[in-house]
Design an enzyme around this catalytic site. Sequence first.
Site, PDB file in Angstrom:
ATOM      1  N   GLU A  90       0.891  -1.054   0.058  1.00  0.00           N
ATOM      2  CA  GLU A  90      -0.155  -0.053   0.091  1.00  0.00           C
ATOM      3  C   GLU A  90       0.787   1.182  -0.086  1.00  0.00           C
ATOM      4  O   GLU A  90       1.840   1.450   0.541  1.00  0.00           O
ATOM      5  CB  GLU A  90      -0.795   0.125   1.553  1.00  0.00           C
ATOM      6  N   CYS A 112       2.667   8.594   1.412  1.00  0.00           N
ATOM      7  CA  CYS A 112       3.190   7.527   2.706  1.00  0.00           C
ATOM      8  C   CYS A 112       3.642   6.299   1.929  1.00  0.00           C
ATOM      9  O   CYS A 112       2.779   5.854   1.086  1.00  0.00           O
ATOM     10  CB  CYS A 112       2.095   7.597   3.669  1.00  0.00           C
ATOM     11  N   CYS A 117       4.446  -6.817   8.338  1.00  0.00           N
ATOM     12  CA  CYS A 117       5.285  -6.326   9.219  1.00  0.00           C
ATOM     13  C   CYS A 117       5.734  -7.335  10.517  1.00  0.00           C
ATOM     14  O   CYS A 117       4.659  -8.261  10.820  1.00  0.00           O
ATOM     15  CB  CYS A 117       4.800  -5.063   9.929  1.00  0.00           C
ATOM     16  N   CYS A 133       2.966  -4.775  16.744  1.00  0.00           N
ATOM     17  CA  CYS A 133       1.948  -3.663  17.238  1.00  0.00           C
ATOM     18  C   CYS A 133       0.780  -4.101  17.487  1.00  0.00           C
ATOM     19  O   CYS A 133       0.132  -4.444  16.469  1.00  0.00           O
ATOM     20  CB  CYS A 133       2.415  -2.375  16.973  1.00  0.00           C
ATOM     21  N   CYS A 166      -2.104  -2.749  15.158  1.00  0.00           N
ATOM     22  CA  CYS A 166      -1.588  -2.137  13.989  1.00  0.00           C
ATOM     23  C   CYS A 166      -2.188  -3.298  12.921  1.00  0.00           C
ATOM     24  O   CYS A 166      -1.920  -4.509  13.233  1.00  0.00           O
ATOM     25  CB  CYS A 166      -0.030  -1.766  13.647  1.00  0.00           C
ATOM     26  N   GLY A 171       5.282  -1.902   7.417  1.00  0.00           N
ATOM     27  CA  GLY A 171       6.454  -2.669   7.640  1.00  0.00           C
ATOM     28  C   GLY A 171       7.503  -1.707   8.558  1.00  0.00           C
ATOM     29  O   GLY A 171       7.100  -0.520   8.934  1.00  0.00           O
ATOM     30  N   GLU A 172       8.651  -2.275   9.099  1.00  0.00           N
ATOM     31  CA  GLU A 172       9.241  -1.495   9.893  1.00  0.00           C
ATOM     32  C   GLU A 172      10.534  -0.908   9.064  1.00  0.00           C
ATOM     33  O   GLU A 172      11.476  -1.790   8.696  1.00  0.00           O
ATOM     34  CB  GLU A 172       9.930  -2.248  10.934  1.00  0.00           C
ATOM     35  N   SER A 208       7.961   5.765  17.267  1.00  0.00           N
ATOM     36  CA  SER A 208       6.626   5.153  17.896  1.00  0.00           C
ATOM     37  C   SER A 208       6.689   4.654  19.205  1.00  0.00           C
ATOM     38  O   SER A 208       7.106   3.525  19.519  1.00  0.00           O
ATOM     39  CB  SER A 208       5.937   4.036  16.788  1.00  0.00           C
ATOM     40  N   HIS A 239       3.932   5.376  22.042  1.00  0.00           N
ATOM     41  CA  HIS A 239       2.689   4.776  22.268  1.00  0.00           C
ATOM     42  C   HIS A 239       2.530   4.367  23.769  1.00  0.00           C
ATOM     43  O   HIS A 239       1.514   3.979  24.238  1.00  0.00           O
ATOM     44  CB  HIS A 239       2.515   3.240  21.676  1.00  0.00           C
ATOM     45  N   CYS A 298      -2.450   2.204   8.247  1.00  0.00           N
ATOM     46  CA  CYS A 298      -1.641   1.182   7.449  1.00  0.00           C
ATOM     47  C   CYS A 298      -1.877  -0.383   7.581  1.00  0.00           C
ATOM     48  O   CYS A 298      -2.374  -0.725   8.733  1.00  0.00           O
ATOM     49  CB  CYS A 298      -0.177   1.366   7.622  1.00  0.00           C
TER      50      CYS A 298
HETATM   51  N1  SAH Z   1       7.050   0.713  11.887  1.00  0.00           N
HETATM   52  C1  SAH Z   1       6.891   1.978  11.722  1.00  0.00           C
HETATM   53  C2  SAH Z   1       6.036   2.252  10.916  1.00  0.00           C
HETATM   54  C3  SAH Z   1       4.527   2.147  11.103  1.00  0.00           C
HETATM   55  S1  SAH Z   1       3.396   2.963  10.645  1.00  0.00           S
HETATM   56  C4  SAH Z   1       6.735   2.336  13.090  1.00  0.00           C
HETATM   57  O1  SAH Z   1       6.308   1.660  14.087  1.00  0.00           O
HETATM   58  O2  SAH Z   1       6.949   3.562  13.317  1.00  0.00           O
HETATM   59  C5  SAH Z   1       3.304   4.532  11.423  1.00  0.00           C
HETATM   60  C6  SAH Z   1       2.581   4.624  12.627  1.00  0.00           C
HETATM   61  O3  SAH Z   1       1.180   4.572  12.492  1.00  0.00           O
HETATM   62  C7  SAH Z   1       3.062   4.013  13.589  1.00  0.00           C
HETATM   63  O4  SAH Z   1       3.362   4.993  14.998  1.00  0.00           O
HETATM   64  C8  SAH Z   1       2.203   3.231  14.093  1.00  0.00           C
HETATM   65  O5  SAH Z   1       2.219   2.729  15.366  1.00  0.00           O
HETATM   66  C9  SAH Z   1       1.021   3.883  13.842  1.00  0.00           C
HETATM   67  N2  SAH Z   1      -0.409   2.980  13.609  1.00  0.00           N
HETATM   68  C10 SAH Z   1      -0.399   1.846  13.249  1.00  0.00           C
HETATM   69  N3  SAH Z   1      -1.737   1.346  13.258  1.00  0.00           N
HETATM   70  C11 SAH Z   1      -2.430   2.401  13.573  1.00  0.00           C
HETATM   71  C12 SAH Z   1      -3.835   2.499  13.900  1.00  0.00           C
HETATM   72  N4  SAH Z   1      -4.650   1.451  13.673  1.00  0.00           N
HETATM   73  N5  SAH Z   1      -4.270   3.593  14.280  1.00  0.00           N
HETATM   74  C13 SAH Z   1      -3.346   4.605  14.601  1.00  0.00           C
HETATM   75  N6  SAH Z   1      -1.979   4.653  14.321  1.00  0.00           N
HETATM   76  C14 SAH Z   1      -1.623   3.485  13.776  1.00  0.00           C
END
Ligand code: SAH
Length: 408
Positions: free
Chosen positions: A144, A157, A164, A168, A171, A213-214, A268, A270, A387
Amino acid sequence: MFFLPAALPKSLTAKYLVILVTTFAVQESHALLARLFRLKSLSSLLLSQIDCAMLPRIYEKSPAELVQWCQEQGLPTYRAGQIQQQIFPNRATQFGEMTNLPAKLRELLAATFTLLPSEVVAHQIAKDRTEKLLLQLHDGSLVECVLMREDDRRTICISTQVGCGMGCVFCASGLLGLKRNLTTGEILEQVLRLDRLLPADEKLTNVVVMGMGEPLANLKNLLPALDRLTADDGLGLGARRITVSTVGLPEKIRELAQTGHQFNLAVSLHAPEAELRTKLVPVNKNIGIEAVLEAADDYFAITGRRVSYEYVLLGGINDLPEHARQLGHLLKSRIAHVNLIPMNGVKELPFAEPSAPQTGEFVAILESFGVPVTVRKRKGADIDAACGQLRMKREQQNLVVLKAGPQP
Ligand code: SAH
């Protein structure tokens, strides 16, 4: 079906049988030949398609490698620059369009490389004009990428992996685990395709590496892609317009800092303490919050770029006033910025969006610690914007996909 006429004399029966068998054999052999022929043409068709899909993307080659390739072909080296010009600023979609190159060279390029080989299996456009592409790669993997429009910003983006491995819990990208890293070319194709959605008088202004992905787990393939975005003969974007988001892999954060580019780093976080973070971001178990923060401090020290901390607000889980206070303590002495992301609902996951008053209080507490904070606006809310959501949906539908939108 064949029937023997009952009233046929015996002497003729043998003859008739011979004719019949011969006719049948000829018919069958014709059918067999036709089938073989069909099979052969089908297989050569398939082979040519596979061949085409297996040709490398031309931008898998670094600029230096492209110069070398030109030399090997006995071409003047300035051709490499002309090719780059066509791929990046000129937005060519086929080698045939590269009319500043001789026809023979265009043919050679088309026989040696591909330009945009993946298939657009979905193209969604939201009410706010956010556009999302779902690309299918040669091995069936789905990726995507998103284009967002805001005032004069055109932000994309992009994804760095198929799925991934970070797990998390909120996600969608990680729900099916990690399939594989994307190649440099597969990362760049997302950029090129999204760039080609813009009208001629608009340019990409920002890139966020926040898709599936990371990114830091695939730094090897990501860095050459970022180089092409910043290069003058690439997209010519300033490194400060590029943000790499990471779950927080300390050594990789330092490696990114050492590249000498001033990319923005988003971590990230959280959660403000280890136990809760490990529940939400399982890889935290082997890393710990302190190590992540120290690496982020090093990133700031080396690059001079203020680090952003992303914090997804999960209603009732990590959005309580005490969490905001803990986060405030953690960040008050740092040059940092907090990006609060209201949970983007994922059907398969049991997390609620935060309430507006709760979010407001969270912001006020952080500000009382002097920590700058913004609440991220939701873009493309009506098109599976979180994502990994769209890919997840498609994987569930077992790739019964609806084609839509332009196919450059
Ligand atoms: N692996 C990277 C990129 C992930 S996507 C990372 O962890 O940063 C980018 C951001 O979107 C990250 O902060 C991720 O935690 C957040 N994210 C993922 N799923 C989400 C969701 N359902 N709602 C809000 N943020 C989300």
